[in-house]
Design a protein around this motif. Structure first.
Motif, short mmCIF file in Angstrom:
data_model
loop_
_atom_site.label_atom_id
_atom_site.label_comp_id
_atom_site.label_asym_id
_atom_site.label_seq_id
_atom_site.Cartn_x
_atom_site.Cartn_y
_atom_site.Cartn_z
N GLN A 25 -6.73 -4.57 -7.37
CA GLN A 25 -8.20 -4.65 -7.40
C GLN A 25 -8.67 -6.09 -7.21
O GLN A 25 -8.14 -7.00 -7.86
CB GLN A 25 -8.73 -4.18 -8.77
N TYR B 276 -10.45 -4.11 -0.73
CA TYR B 276 -11.39 -3.02 -0.48
C TYR B 276 -10.83 -2.05 0.58
O TYR B 276 -10.87 -0.83 0.39
CB TYR B 276 -12.74 -3.59 -0.02
N GLU C 31 -7.83 -1.43 1.43
CA GLU C 31 -6.67 -0.64 1.01
C GLU C 31 -7.12 0.66 0.35
O GLU C 31 -6.46 1.68 0.44
CB GLU C 31 -5.75 -1.46 0.10
N GLU C 32 -8.26 0.63 -0.30
CA GLU C 32 -8.77 1.85 -0.94
C GLU C 32 -9.80 2.58 -0.11
O GLU C 32 -10.06 3.76 -0.33
CB GLU C 32 -9.38 1.50 -2.30
N ASN C 33 -10.40 1.87 0.83
CA ASN C 33 -11.47 2.47 1.67
C ASN C 33 -11.20 2.11 3.12
O ASN C 33 -11.84 1.21 3.68
CB ASN C 33 -12.84 1.92 1.25
#
Ligand code: FES
Ligand code: FES
Length: 159
Positions: free
Chosen positions: A58, A117, A119-121
């Motif tokens: 994160q 960001y 990596e998750e979106n």
């Protein structure tokens, strides 16, 4: 007499056993105790985002965290973004190609913010990218090239 606390950080896959004063920030520990000065310090109070690193994946502002809060965690800094010494991460490549930097002071923070960001979106809208990138400050570029570089990296990563 200063009190120090032992601490274990995993930074870019490498273990760092260090000792820090309880008030030391994560940013200072990364720079001074782990020897990784790619994480920059601008405002040192959570506004500019130059100190952004990934904490367990994160994006966080490393100037706002005490190092001791991060005992046992995995961190990723800009030094650990590229897959190897001869290949840039798509974000780094596109920041270079699209002139997403001038002085470069803000760049590690933007790269880590965007990397965390994406990596998750992996498929953000323009609006979402603008919103995410607006949390960091750049005094040189006017942001358009940072946005263009990040969009190009999204396309590259999605190939
Ligand atoms: Fe951490 Fe500015 S140095 S937000
Ligand atoms: Fe200079 Fe962003 S490139 S502050």
């Amino acid at each position: 007499m200063s009190v120090v606390q032992p601490l274990r950080l995993y930074v870019n896959g490498e273990r760092h056993d260090i000792e820090v004063e309880p008030r030391k920030t994560l940013a200072d520990a990364i720079r001074e105790d782990c020897g990784l000065t790619g994480t920059h310090l601008g405002c040192e109070h959570g506004v500019c985002g130059a100190c952004t690193v990934l904490l367990d994946g994160q994006p966080v502002r490393a100037c706002l965290m005490f190092a001791v809060q991060c005992d046992g965690t995995s961190l990723r800094t800009v030094e650990g973004l590229a897959p190897d010494d001869s290949t840039l991460h798509p974000l780094q490549q596109q920041f270079w190609e699209k002139h997403g930097l001038q002085c470069g002071f803000c760049t590690p923070g933007f790269l880590m913010l965007a990397a965390g960001y994406l990596e998750e979106n992996p498929d953000p809208t323009d609006e979402e990218l603008r919103d995410v990138l607006s949390s960091n400050l750049c005094r040189c570029t006017g942001y358009q090239n940072i946005l263009a570089a990040t969009k190009a990296a999204v396309a590259e990563i999605g190939k």
